[in-house]
Design a protein around this motif. Structure first.
Motif, PDB file in Angstrom:
ATOM      1  N   ARG A 194       0.723  -1.349  -0.029  1.00 11.01           N
ATOM      2  CA  ARG A 194       0.126   0.190   0.113  1.00 11.01           C
ATOM      3  C   ARG A 194       0.910   1.413  -0.165  1.00 11.01           C
ATOM      4  O   ARG A 194       0.399   2.267   0.218  1.00 11.01           O
ATOM      5  CB  ARG A 194      -0.873   0.081   1.313  1.00 11.01           C
ATOM      6  CG  ARG A 194      -1.560  -1.373   1.749  1.00 11.01           C
ATOM      7  CD  ARG A 194      -2.873  -1.694   1.222  1.00 11.01           C
ATOM      8  NE  ARG A 194      -3.668  -2.418   1.901  1.00 11.01           N
ATOM      9  CZ  ARG A 194      -4.027  -3.614   1.260  1.00 11.01           C
ATOM     10  NH1 ARG A 194      -3.232  -3.804   0.036  1.00 11.01           N
ATOM     11  NH2 ARG A 194      -4.339  -4.623   1.832  1.00 11.01           N
ATOM     12  N   TYR A 229       4.783   7.010   5.266  1.00 12.97           N
ATOM     13  CA  TYR A 229       4.584   6.909   3.843  1.00 12.97           C
ATOM     14  C   TYR A 229       5.946   6.189   3.316  1.00 12.97           C
ATOM     15  O   TYR A 229       7.087   6.998   3.685  1.00 12.97           O
ATOM     16  CB  TYR A 229       4.252   8.016   3.446  1.00 12.97           C
ATOM     17  CG  TYR A 229       2.882   8.528   3.477  1.00 12.97           C
ATOM     18  CD1 TYR A 229       1.664   7.837   2.709  1.00 12.97           C
ATOM     19  CD2 TYR A 229       2.299   9.182   4.664  1.00 12.97           C
ATOM     20  CE1 TYR A 229       0.168   8.204   2.992  1.00 12.97           C
ATOM     21  CE2 TYR A 229       1.092   9.492   4.810  1.00 12.97           C
ATOM     22  CZ  TYR A 229      -0.026   8.871   4.011  1.00 12.97           C
ATOM     23  OH  TYR A 229      -1.206   9.395   4.258  1.00 12.97           O
ATOM     24  N   ASN A 289      -5.880   3.998   3.003  1.00 14.58           N
ATOM     25  CA  ASN A 289      -4.483   3.705   2.880  1.00 14.58           C
ATOM     26  C   ASN A 289      -4.107   2.370   3.528  1.00 14.58           C
ATOM     27  O   ASN A 289      -3.280   1.630   2.745  1.00 14.58           O
ATOM     28  CB  ASN A 289      -3.703   4.958   3.532  1.00 14.58           C
ATOM     29  CG  ASN A 289      -3.344   6.024   2.722  1.00 14.58           C
ATOM     30  OD1 ASN A 289      -2.898   5.940   1.657  1.00 14.58           O
ATOM     31  ND2 ASN A 289      -3.994   7.130   3.032  1.00 14.58           N
TER      32      ASN A 289
END
Length: 316
Positions: A194, A229, A289
């Motif tokens: 992801r 991230y 997410n």
């Protein structure tokens, strides 16, 4: 605008023995056989429950946790048997181990604070010299914590102390360690798909009535885990910049900016409806997410009634 949220429950299900209210979840014991776990919309930070609920937060946490349990059940057995409602998980009654299995792939949060204070040993595990905040450890490290009573803080504990104090038997502890590593590896793989990095997380385990060790509580949610991230991670490290996080850290930062850290004499800052809506939107973004799926809002016109109807239908 007023938000429809679920802050507190007072159900009386058939064969209900007791109810335990945690910071966010309320757990109903049915006949000493099953647990009905309801994820409320309460938000806790610095071990303090905020006065207002966050719309859809309970649904989000429950659905991430149950989604991740299904994605790991081939590796590690878990307590879950059904999800009769978006906010509800039902599973086997277990006797929980009195430790939280914290595992860290990166030196962040508590580990980074200890490192900055000059410590090179965390829960008896050595941390290499020359690391900077948010660097990856050579290998993920397990840094357990004792489970605190409501209102107390969890405390770091070493494997040696856990065994010496007889909190967990050695035979069981080896299983907990093995399961923790397997779950973290799978969680890291799912996160990578992801575009995320699973930085650190905690797992809780219990024993079923027939003595089987299973995963309980939540797993890989933004309340129990820290995510970065992946995109731009290395560049940010090289430039000494803060990492982009996917966790409830943004709430903690807002509270700190408004002079609240759960210390004596401090008051929780007023959360405007706009701010609450923005937190809800952040949680929805987290959900999408982490799971890679669009979030489908449940009907919140009468959450209490919806939950009661669904649970009663399931318990039959």
């Amino acid at each position: 605008m007023s938000h429809n949220t679920i802050i507190d429950t007072n159900f009386n299900f058939p064969n209900q023995k007791s109810v335990y209210k945690g910071k966010v979840r309320e757990v109903y014991n049915i006949n000493d056989e099953q647990l009905v776990m309801i994820a409320t919309d309460r938000l806790s930070a610095f071990d303090v429950v905020m006065p207002k609920g966050i719309p859809y937060k309970g649904q989000i946490l429950n659905q991430i946790a149950t989604n991740m349990m299904k994605a790991t059940e081939d590796l590690v057995p878990n307590w879950l048997t059904a999800t009769p409602d978006p906010n509800v998980a039902v599973g086997h009654l277990c006797d929980p181990f009195k430790v939280e299995m914290v595992i860290r792939g990166y030196m962040s949060g508590h580990a980074a604070r200890e490192y900055k204070a000059g410590k090179r040993l965390l829960c008896g595990v050595p941390m290499p010299e020359g690391m900077k905040e948010n660097d990856a450890f050579p290998e993920p490290i397990i840094t357990p914590a004792t489970k605190a009573e409501m209102g107390d803080h969890d405390e770091d504990i070493s494997r040696e102390d856990i065994l010496k104090r007889g909190i967990v038997s050695e035979e069981d502890y080896l299983v907990l360690e093995d399961y923790t590593r397997k779950l973290f590896k799978r969680g890291s793989e799912i996160a990578a798909e992801r575009g995320l990095i699973l930085v650190d997380t905690k797992y809780e385990f219990g024993k079923t009535k027939d003595g089987k060790i299973v995963l309980i509580d939540e797993i890989h949610t933004p309340d129990s885990s820290r995510y970065f991230y992946a995109d731009g991670y290395q560049e940010r490290q090289d430039r000494g910049e803060a990492q982009k996080q996917l966790s409830k850290e943004f709430v903690r930062q807002w509270l700190i900016a408004n002079n609240f850290q759960g210390l004596e004499g401090q008051t929780v800052p007023e959360m405007s409806d706009e701010y609450i809506t923005s937190v809800s939107e952040r949680y929805i973004e987290l959900y999408e997410n982490i799971t890679g799926e669009p979030f489908v809002k449940a009907d919140v016109s009468n959450i209490q009634e919806r939950i009661q109807t669904n649970v009663l239908a399931y318990l039959g």
